[in-house]
Write a protein that holds these residues in place. Sequence first.
Motif, PDB file in Angstrom:
ATOM      1  N   ASN A  73       0.819  -1.211   0.000  1.00 60.20           N
ATOM      2  CA  ASN A  73       0.000   0.000   0.000  1.00 60.20           C
ATOM      3  C   ASN A  73       0.854   1.262   0.000  1.00 60.20           C
ATOM      4  O   ASN A  73       0.479   2.275  -0.604  1.00 60.20           O
ATOM      5  CB  ASN A  73      -0.947  -0.002   1.203  1.00 60.20           C
ATOM      6  N   ARG A  74       1.992   1.219   0.651  1.00 57.29           N
ATOM      7  CA  ARG A  74       2.902   2.366   0.614  1.00 57.29           C
ATOM      8  C   ARG A  74       3.327   2.667  -0.821  1.00 57.29           C
ATOM      9  O   ARG A  74       3.379   3.824  -1.251  1.00 57.29           O
ATOM     10  CB  ARG A  74       4.146   2.080   1.464  1.00 57.29           C
ATOM     11  N   LEU A  75       3.569   1.608  -1.579  1.00 54.57           N
ATOM     12  CA  LEU A  75       4.032   1.772  -2.960  1.00 54.57           C
ATOM     13  C   LEU A  75       2.905   2.213  -3.886  1.00 54.57           C
ATOM     14  O   LEU A  75       3.038   3.210  -4.608  1.00 54.57           O
ATOM     15  CB  LEU A  75       4.612   0.448  -3.467  1.00 54.57           C
ATOM     16  N   VAL A  76       1.791   1.484  -3.883  1.00 55.60           N
ATOM     17  CA  VAL A  76       0.786   1.697  -4.931  1.00 55.60           C
ATOM     18  C   VAL A  76      -0.095   2.913  -4.678  1.00 55.60           C
ATOM     19  O   VAL A  76      -0.731   3.414  -5.612  1.00 55.60           O
ATOM     20  CB  VAL A  76      -0.088   0.442  -5.132  1.00 55.60           C
ATOM     21  N   HIS A  77      -0.132   3.406  -3.464  1.00 62.34           N
ATOM     22  CA  HIS A  77      -0.960   4.577  -3.178  1.00 62.34           C
ATOM     23  C   HIS A  77      -0.145   5.861  -3.077  1.00 62.34           C
ATOM     24  O   HIS A  77      -0.664   6.894  -2.630  1.00 62.34           O
ATOM     25  CB  HIS A  77      -1.768   4.358  -1.895  1.00 62.34           C
ATOM     26  N   GLY A  78       1.094   5.816  -3.515  1.00 60.92           N
ATOM     27  CA  GLY A  78       1.921   7.007  -3.543  1.00 60.92           C
ATOM     28  C   GLY A  78       1.771   7.760  -4.855  1.00 60.92           C
ATOM     29  O   GLY A  78       0.794   7.611  -5.583  1.00 60.92           O
ATOM     30  N   ASN A  79       2.779   8.554  -5.171  1.00 59.12           N
ATOM     31  CA  ASN A  79       2.794   9.329  -6.408  1.00 59.12           C
ATOM     32  C   ASN A  79       3.823   8.720  -7.346  1.00 59.12           C
ATOM     33  O   ASN A  79       5.024   8.981  -7.212  1.00 59.12           O
ATOM     34  CB  ASN A  79       3.138  10.794  -6.115  1.00 59.12           C
ATOM     35  N   PRO A  85       6.501   7.200  -2.389  1.00 58.90           N
ATOM     36  CA  PRO A  85       5.569   6.286  -1.716  1.00 58.90           C
ATOM     37  C   PRO A  85       4.714   7.047  -0.715  1.00 58.90           C
ATOM     38  O   PRO A  85       5.028   8.189  -0.344  1.00 58.90           O
ATOM     39  CB  PRO A  85       6.493   5.292  -1.016  1.00 58.90           C
ATOM     40  N   SER A  86       3.630   6.427  -0.271  1.00 59.01           N
ATOM     41  CA  SER A  86       2.722   7.073   0.667  1.00 59.01           C
ATOM     42  C   SER A  86       2.926   6.523   2.074  1.00 59.01           C
ATOM     43  O   SER A  86       2.416   5.453   2.414  1.00 59.01           O
ATOM     44  CB  SER A  86       1.265   6.865   0.232  1.00 59.01           C
ATOM     45  N   ASP A  87       3.671   7.251   2.885  1.00 63.03           N
ATOM     46  CA  ASP A  87       3.855   6.836   4.274  1.00 63.03           C
ATOM     47  C   ASP A  87       2.548   6.938   5.056  1.00 63.03           C
ATOM     48  O   ASP A  87       2.310   6.167   5.988  1.00 63.03           O
ATOM     49  CB  ASP A  87       4.924   7.695   4.942  1.00 63.03           C
ATOM     50  N   GLU A  88       1.689   7.878   4.671  1.00 60.89           N
ATOM     51  CA  GLU A  88       0.408   8.042   5.364  1.00 60.89           C
ATOM     52  C   GLU A  88      -0.464   6.798   5.209  1.00 60.89           C
ATOM     53  O   GLU A  88      -1.037   6.302   6.186  1.00 60.89           O
ATOM     54  CB  GLU A  88      -0.324   9.268   4.809  1.00 60.89           C
ATOM     55  N   ILE A  89      -0.557   6.287   3.981  1.00 59.62           N
ATOM     56  CA  ILE A  89      -1.354   5.074   3.750  1.00 59.62           C
ATOM     57  C   ILE A  89      -0.705   3.877   4.441  1.00 59.62           C
ATOM     58  O   ILE A  89      -1.394   2.991   4.964  1.00 59.62           O
ATOM     59  CB  ILE A  89      -1.507   4.804   2.244  1.00 59.62           C
ATOM     60  N   ALA A  90       0.618   3.835   4.454  1.00 61.32           N
ATOM     61  CA  ALA A  90       1.307   2.736   5.129  1.00 61.32           C
ATOM     62  C   ALA A  90       0.981   2.714   6.619  1.00 61.32           C
ATOM     63  O   ALA A  90       0.696   1.657   7.190  1.00 61.32           O
ATOM     64  CB  ALA A  90       2.812   2.864   4.915  1.00 61.32           C
ATOM     65  N   ALA A 145      -8.501   0.933   0.301  1.00 57.09           N
ATOM     66  CA  ALA A 145      -7.108   0.567  -0.002  1.00 57.09           C
ATOM     67  C   ALA A 145      -7.021  -0.443  -1.136  1.00 57.09           C
ATOM     68  O   ALA A 145      -6.397  -1.499  -1.013  1.00 57.09           O
ATOM     69  CB  ALA A 145      -6.412   0.042   1.252  1.00 57.09           C
ATOM     70  N   VAL A 146      -7.655  -0.125  -2.261  1.00 53.87           N
ATOM     71  CA  VAL A 146      -7.627  -0.991  -3.440  1.00 53.87           C
ATOM     72  C   VAL A 146      -6.310  -0.770  -4.168  1.00 53.87           C
ATOM     73  O   VAL A 146      -6.009   0.341  -4.600  1.00 53.87           O
ATOM     74  CB  VAL A 146      -8.803  -0.665  -4.387  1.00 53.87           C
ATOM     75  N   GLY A 147      -5.502  -1.809  -4.307  1.00 58.55           N
ATOM     76  CA  GLY A 147      -4.217  -1.604  -4.965  1.00 58.55           C
ATOM     77  C   GLY A 147      -3.585  -2.888  -5.474  1.00 58.55           C
ATOM     78  O   GLY A 147      -3.734  -3.948  -4.869  1.00 58.55           O
ATOM     79  N   THR A 148      -2.868  -2.752  -6.590  1.00 55.30           N
ATOM     80  CA  THR A 148      -2.164  -3.874  -7.207  1.00 55.30           C
ATOM     81  C   THR A 148      -0.763  -3.423  -7.591  1.00 55.30           C
ATOM     82  O   THR A 148      -0.572  -2.312  -8.096  1.00 55.30           O
ATOM     83  CB  THR A 148      -2.902  -4.360  -8.474  1.00 55.30           C
TER      84      THR A 148
END
Length: 199
Positions: A73-79, A85-90, A145-148
């Motif tokens: 989730n850190r990877l796929v929900h970032g920019n 990466p998105s530390d907030e989502i992580a 948190a939908v991510g691939t």
Amino acid sequence: MWHSYPNKPITKIDHRKHVRCSNRRCNTERTHQSRSPIYESPHPLPSERIQLEDNLVLRSGTPEDAEQTIELNRLVHGNPEKNEPSDEIALWTADLFAGYNKAISPSDFTIVEDTSTGKIVSTICLMSQVWNIGGIDTPMGMPEAVGTHPDYRRRGLVRKQFELMHKWSADRGQLFNTIMGIPNYYRQFGYEYAIDAYG
């Protein structure tokens, strides 16, 4: 717009939030999220492993999946354009696995695992909530948190997870699902725009 299960009504209300109704008409004119859920997760969930293409398996999550799911989730929900990466989502994902939110547990995550490497490559979580609709507390589900992983996209993995998640939601007696995310993307899974997300 509301999207019902087969042979159920559809009502167009607004254009900002995806909603999927299950089995009865919903009055959305006075809708807000209840602060006190009527019931809590975890719910009894199926433990089957669904074999997908190649070495991929779809299953429900376990506490042991926390580290990999957090990093995915850190990877796929970032920019991706800025490689940020998105530390907030992580951190949020870590909280969900840690049990700080009683509306969700590790088993509320769908996990797609590449069994040839042991890596988690796609995931969604189903958050159980109760919304007050026209004065009636109404059980509902919210996929989050939908991510691939980029290497596994365009293989229908999100669709397979939504099919399983919608079954979970129906089994729990949830009357509809709602989701926020990429504009128009979730229509392919039966969602339509219905209500103001912040109204």
